[in-house]
Design an enzyme around this catalytic site. Sequence first.
Site, mmCIF file in Angstrom:
data_model
loop_
_atom_site.group_PDB
_atom_site.id
_atom_site.type_symbol
_atom_site.label_atom_id
_atom_site.label_comp_id
_atom_site.label_asym_id
_atom_site.label_seq_id
_atom_site.Cartn_x
_atom_site.Cartn_y
_atom_site.Cartn_z
ATOM 1 N N LYS A 152 0.833 -1.210 0.000
ATOM 2 C CA LYS A 152 0.000 0.000 0.000
ATOM 3 C C LYS A 152 0.870 1.265 0.000
ATOM 4 O O LYS A 152 0.652 2.184 -0.802
ATOM 5 C CB LYS A 152 -0.927 -0.016 1.228
ATOM 6 C CG LYS A 152 -1.888 -1.196 1.249
ATOM 7 C CD LYS A 152 -2.734 -1.217 2.512
ATOM 8 C CE LYS A 152 -1.918 -1.457 3.757
ATOM 9 N NZ LYS A 152 -1.227 -2.770 3.756
ATOM 10 N N THR A 165 -3.712 3.216 4.967
ATOM 11 C CA THR A 165 -4.199 2.639 6.218
ATOM 12 C C THR A 165 -3.471 1.340 6.538
ATOM 13 O O THR A 165 -2.987 0.650 5.642
ATOM 14 C CB THR A 165 -5.713 2.378 6.143
ATOM 15 O OG1 THR A 165 -5.973 1.417 5.105
ATOM 16 C CG2 THR A 165 -6.461 3.658 5.846
ATOM 17 N N SER A 167 -15.663 -3.900 53.649
ATOM 18 C CA SER A 167 -15.126 -2.600 54.060
ATOM 19 C C SER A 167 -15.941 -1.981 55.190
ATOM 20 O O SER A 167 -15.442 -1.111 55.911
ATOM 21 C CB SER A 167 -15.103 -1.643 52.866
ATOM 22 O OG SER A 167 -16.422 -1.426 52.377
ATOM 23 N N SER A 185 -20.411 -1.339 43.896
ATOM 24 C CA SER A 185 -20.431 -0.446 42.717
ATOM 25 C C SER A 185 -19.007 -0.126 42.265
ATOM 26 O O SER A 185 -18.531 1.001 42.430
ATOM 27 C CB SER A 185 -21.211 0.834 43.005
ATOM 28 O OG SER A 185 -20.832 1.455 44.207
#
Length: 637
Positions: free
Chosen positions: A39, A113, A474, A544
């Site tokens: 390319k 590319t 915790s 979470s």
Amino acid sequence: MTTYRPDALIASDIDAYLARHQDKSLLRFLTCGSVDDGKSTLIGRLLYDSRTIFDDQLAALEADSKRLGTQGQNIDFALLVDGLAAEREQGITIDVAYRFFATDKRKFIVADTPGHEQYTRNMVTGASTADLAVILIDARKGVLTQTRRHGFLVNLLGIRHVALAINKMDLIGWDRAAYDAIVAEFGAFAASIGMAPPTAFPISGLGGDNIASRSDNTPWFAGPTLLEHLETVEVDAERDAAGVFAMPVQWVNRPNLDFRGFAGRIARGVVRPGDAVRIVPSGKTSRVARIVTSDGDLSEAQAGQSVTLTLADEVDCSRGDVIATAEAAVEAADQFETTIVWMDEAPLLPGRAYWLKTGATTVSASVRPPEHAIDVNSLAHLSVKTLGLNDIGVAHVHADRAIPFAPYEDSRDLGGFILIDKLTNATVAAGMIARPLRRAQNVHWQNIEITREAHAAQKGQAPKLLWFTGLSGSGKSTIANLVEKKLHALGKHSFLLDGDNIRHGLNRDLGFSDADRIENIRRVGEVAKLMTDAGLIVLTAFISPFRAEREMVRALMPEGEFLEIFIDTPLSVAEGRDVKGLYAKARAGEIANFTGISSPYEPPESPDVRIDTSRISAEDAAELIVDRVVGMWSPVI
């Protein structure tokens, strides 16, 4: 074969050179294919043969070619394009390289590319604005999986013109039968994906055969040279010009009180003063008063031009809106069926909120679990739960508000989008809108007369969401429970949503994969929002683990109502407690996706309250948090 050897340009010719090419049409194209298909060499040859190399560039190129000694030729044309040191050292293309050149007939912008599968995302970037694709195939190797991948992406991204360059024909003795077999194989693949038949060329990038000049080595080839094809191919500008007018607004131009214009690049169609237009998504209508440019007013403007429109009426129109033909305005929706090309090392997390950017519009959006992924080799639809690097899949996208759009096959500008990670700001995917989802069209907001303010006033308190986050063990649930007891004793109306309790009912169908954790928090956030609407002080105790989902819940709440409380307990301390025996099971491999062991925890960067449990008891922490709720607080406890 006759080799064309142009004279190098000199720097003093630049102004004359640019003036000579100013009014020519422009073709944007890209080269793509598998690794080492040639390319960069092809583009270097095009630059060389079109007299676009300055004398200092040519001297540097010759010096670099001698120093690197590539295949013994005088000039290694790939070095014109492979600019990164890593590219030159490895002999490959990594990044997308853009080059400009021109001939007597046309101007060109070409994107070189990468061929490696891991850099497919860079190829998508180069293809996003191209009118034509040159797909290279090494004549010795034939059609490879990466060739098919690039062909599929080229077609998916709406590039309607494809040139198939069978390179390195000199290395197979200009074998016509081999050439015909490759063309036939790729042609069958193109037909299977709905691609128009490509135009094929037997070439040698190294020797320049059939690139800018015809080759004596292919008397059996009657077609034009590749450069002649690039000079004469008719691109699809007429498609955009023929469509109904639409222009995304990029900037509201208000230099003074006497002028208010809306600047943007016309995505499709033609507009004239006096045309009736509609603002999408608001639906407001007006007429075009003027078409303003730096060179004066225009009587007409069409797709591709950047202009400023003034309207006859004072209507609400902002950046991200679309001004469109009134009778056939573009649509607006908040849910879409899309095709997504995933471009990030980290996989898609269904349900996670990403930034969706289309044109000048940026909204928060989430992606549902994919309907399927596409095997580019067999075109089979694969059942998947997520998308990884370079995967292509069909998935539903839900935005947080309606945005103007058109299907991608009708307009790249109005139907293409990217997804951006909210935390890293990295572009993680490119997407194409296929159609809107109509499932929610009959769902409307019901007006409720008792407002959230009325509920709060009745209870004599300000609603809050106290979001406790931290590792398992915790102390989140312990401290949250103590806080609620103290609030209850003060006569406050509260409710505690605990992670374990929620999973017995509302979220009993969810596991502990990253995607399920995201959905778990999304549901809890929506429930908590409804409870604060009722005027309650809501406490949640959930690991979470991801910042993005905690920020998603914060965004649901009015400013100041979400308090992130980080129970900052070291992993060794939390594991030492191991009240439920979970860490021991996780260490033994009996529990998968356990936060802190086999799944990450992302601690808050700027929590509203941080509790260091090595310095303060649960009882004292609860007392200080209650003080925070009623107005007295210290951000680090």
